[in-house]
Design a protein around this motif. Sequence first.
Motif, mmCIF file in Angstrom:
data_model
loop_
_atom_site.group_PDB
_atom_site.id
_atom_site.type_symbol
_atom_site.label_atom_id
_atom_site.label_comp_id
_atom_site.label_asym_id
_atom_site.label_seq_id
_atom_site.Cartn_x
_atom_site.Cartn_y
_atom_site.Cartn_z
ATOM 1 N N THR A 2 1.769 -54.802 123.528
ATOM 2 C CA THR A 2 1.563 -56.230 123.706
ATOM 3 C C THR A 2 2.436 -56.805 124.815
ATOM 4 O OG1 THR A 2 3.203 -56.712 122.015
ATOM 5 C CG2 THR A 2 0.890 -56.572 121.314
ATOM 6 N N SER A 3 3.350 -56.032 125.336
ATOM 7 C CA SER A 3 4.209 -56.507 126.412
ATOM 8 C C SER A 3 3.438 -56.527 127.713
ATOM 9 C CB SER A 3 5.427 -55.597 126.543
ATOM 10 O OG SER A 3 6.134 -55.542 125.326
ATOM 11 N N LYS A 4 3.724 -57.546 128.555
ATOM 12 C CA LYS A 4 3.014 -57.627 129.825
ATOM 13 C C LYS A 4 3.803 -58.427 130.847
ATOM 14 C CE LYS A 4 0.335 -61.639 128.447
ATOM 15 N NZ LYS A 4 -0.985 -62.221 128.304
ATOM 16 N N MET A 5 3.471 -58.169 132.102
ATOM 17 C CA MET A 5 4.059 -58.901 133.221
ATOM 18 C C MET A 5 2.913 -59.521 134.000
ATOM 19 S SD MET A 5 6.481 -57.371 136.200
ATOM 20 C CE MET A 5 7.179 -58.389 137.485
ATOM 21 N N THR A 6 2.978 -60.834 134.211
ATOM 22 C CA THR A 6 1.983 -61.545 135.005
ATOM 23 C C THR A 6 2.704 -62.219 136.168
ATOM 24 O OG1 THR A 6 2.185 -63.643 133.819
ATOM 25 C CG2 THR A 6 0.645 -62.003 132.898
ATOM 26 N N ALA A 8 3.262 -65.262 136.455
ATOM 27 C CA ALA A 8 4.066 -66.372 135.943
ATOM 28 C C ALA A 8 5.277 -65.926 135.134
ATOM 29 C CB ALA A 8 3.199 -67.288 135.084
ATOM 30 N N GLY A 9 5.208 -64.724 134.538
ATOM 31 C CA GLY A 9 6.327 -64.302 133.720
ATOM 32 C C GLY A 9 6.089 -63.001 132.981
ATOM 33 N N ILE A 10 7.059 -62.669 132.154
ATOM 34 C CA ILE A 10 7.048 -61.444 131.364
ATOM 35 C C ILE A 10 7.127 -61.825 129.898
ATOM 36 C CG2 ILE A 10 8.340 -59.332 130.822
ATOM 37 C CD1 ILE A 10 9.374 -59.437 133.757
ATOM 38 N N VAL A 11 6.288 -61.199 129.083
ATOM 39 C CA VAL A 11 6.327 -61.369 127.633
ATOM 40 C C VAL A 11 6.548 -59.993 127.033
ATOM 41 C CG1 VAL A 11 5.075 -62.072 125.566
ATOM 42 C CG2 VAL A 11 4.759 -63.338 127.696
ATOM 43 N N ILE A 12 7.537 -59.878 126.168
ATOM 44 C CA ILE A 12 7.847 -58.590 125.555
ATOM 45 C C ILE A 12 8.346 -58.814 124.136
ATOM 46 C CG2 ILE A 12 10.182 -58.532 126.512
ATOM 47 C CD1 ILE A 12 9.732 -55.450 126.853
ATOM 48 N N THR A 13 7.950 -57.922 123.255
ATOM 49 C CA THR A 13 8.413 -57.980 121.870
ATOM 50 C C THR A 13 9.870 -57.529 121.819
ATOM 51 O OG1 THR A 13 6.179 -57.518 121.080
ATOM 52 C CG2 THR A 13 7.980 -57.163 119.517
ATOM 53 N N GLN A 14 10.666 -58.228 121.063
ATOM 54 C CA GLN A 14 12.089 -57.919 120.914
ATOM 55 C C GLN A 14 12.266 -56.441 120.558
ATOM 56 O OE1 GLN A 14 14.007 -59.520 117.390
ATOM 57 N NE2 GLN A 14 15.676 -60.267 118.659
ATOM 58 N N THR A 76 14.549 -51.243 128.720
ATOM 59 C CA THR A 76 14.707 -50.405 127.539
ATOM 60 C C THR A 76 14.756 -51.264 126.278
ATOM 61 O OG1 THR A 76 17.123 -50.477 127.568
ATOM 62 C CG2 THR A 76 16.047 -48.750 128.907
ATOM 63 N N SER A 77 14.667 -50.607 125.137
ATOM 64 C CA SER A 77 14.767 -51.333 123.874
ATOM 65 C C SER A 77 16.145 -51.989 123.729
ATOM 66 C CB SER A 77 14.460 -50.412 122.695
ATOM 67 O OG SER A 77 15.345 -49.321 122.675
ATOM 68 N N GLU A 78 17.165 -51.380 124.302
ATOM 69 C CA GLU A 78 18.504 -51.994 124.277
ATOM 70 C C GLU A 78 18.531 -53.264 125.125
ATOM 71 O OE1 GLU A 78 18.094 -48.654 125.018
ATOM 72 O OE2 GLU A 78 18.727 -47.887 123.067
ATOM 73 N N ASP A 79 17.832 -53.230 126.272
ATOM 74 C CA ASP A 79 17.766 -54.416 127.144
ATOM 75 C C ASP A 79 17.106 -55.588 126.432
ATOM 76 O OD1 ASP A 79 18.857 -53.074 129.404
ATOM 77 O OD2 ASP A 79 16.867 -52.384 130.010
ATOM 78 N N THR A 80 16.006 -55.316 125.736
ATOM 79 C CA THR A 80 15.189 -56.386 125.160
ATOM 80 C C THR A 80 15.585 -56.751 123.733
ATOM 81 O OG1 THR A 80 13.476 -54.868 124.373
ATOM 82 C CG2 THR A 80 13.252 -55.729 126.617
ATOM 83 N N ASN A 81 16.654 -56.176 123.237
ATOM 84 C CA ASN A 81 17.142 -56.520 121.904
ATOM 85 C C ASN A 81 18.086 -57.728 122.006
ATOM 86 O OD1 ASN A 81 17.393 -56.377 119.166
ATOM 87 N ND2 ASN A 81 18.977 -54.796 119.207
ATOM 88 N N ILE A 82 17.521 -58.830 122.483
ATOM 89 C CA ILE A 82 18.247 -60.089 122.624
ATOM 90 C C ILE A 82 17.531 -61.121 121.757
ATOM 91 C CG2 ILE A 82 19.144 -59.544 124.927
ATOM 92 C CD1 ILE A 82 16.954 -61.305 126.130
#
Length: 124
Positions: A2-6, A8-14, A76-82
């Motif tokens: 479900t993660s994507k880059m357009t 306008a922006g980036i959407v990613i699941t935590q 990475t998953s560590e990067d997006t674990n915010i």
Amino acid sequence: MTSKMTAAGIVITQGDTLNVPLRFSLNQENGKMPADISNAVVRMQVRSGADVPPLIRKEIIDHYDPVNGKTILQLTSEDTNIPVGTYFTDIEIQFIDGQKFTFYPPKAGSRAYFKITEQFTKGD
């Protein structure tokens, strides 16, 4: 995924991983030619505002096909674990001669969003 880059922006699941292939080219009179990025640095930062420390900081110096202008930005998953929320990002490239270009977002003067959405499947 479900993660994507357009544009306008980036959407990613935590906590998810996202690999973004990037290709740089030079405009020539006879069409586009690959840009040699052998000694270039690609940088990305994610922040909640302009004057706060970055939540994510990426720097790419090893490119998988530099002569043909190809590299991969890996979150990475560590990067997006915010924390879940909407932040801001941009991505730039700096060449060995000092030239620096912000290429994302593609529209000059705009800011790209970086949205972390809530994850439901966890390893606990």
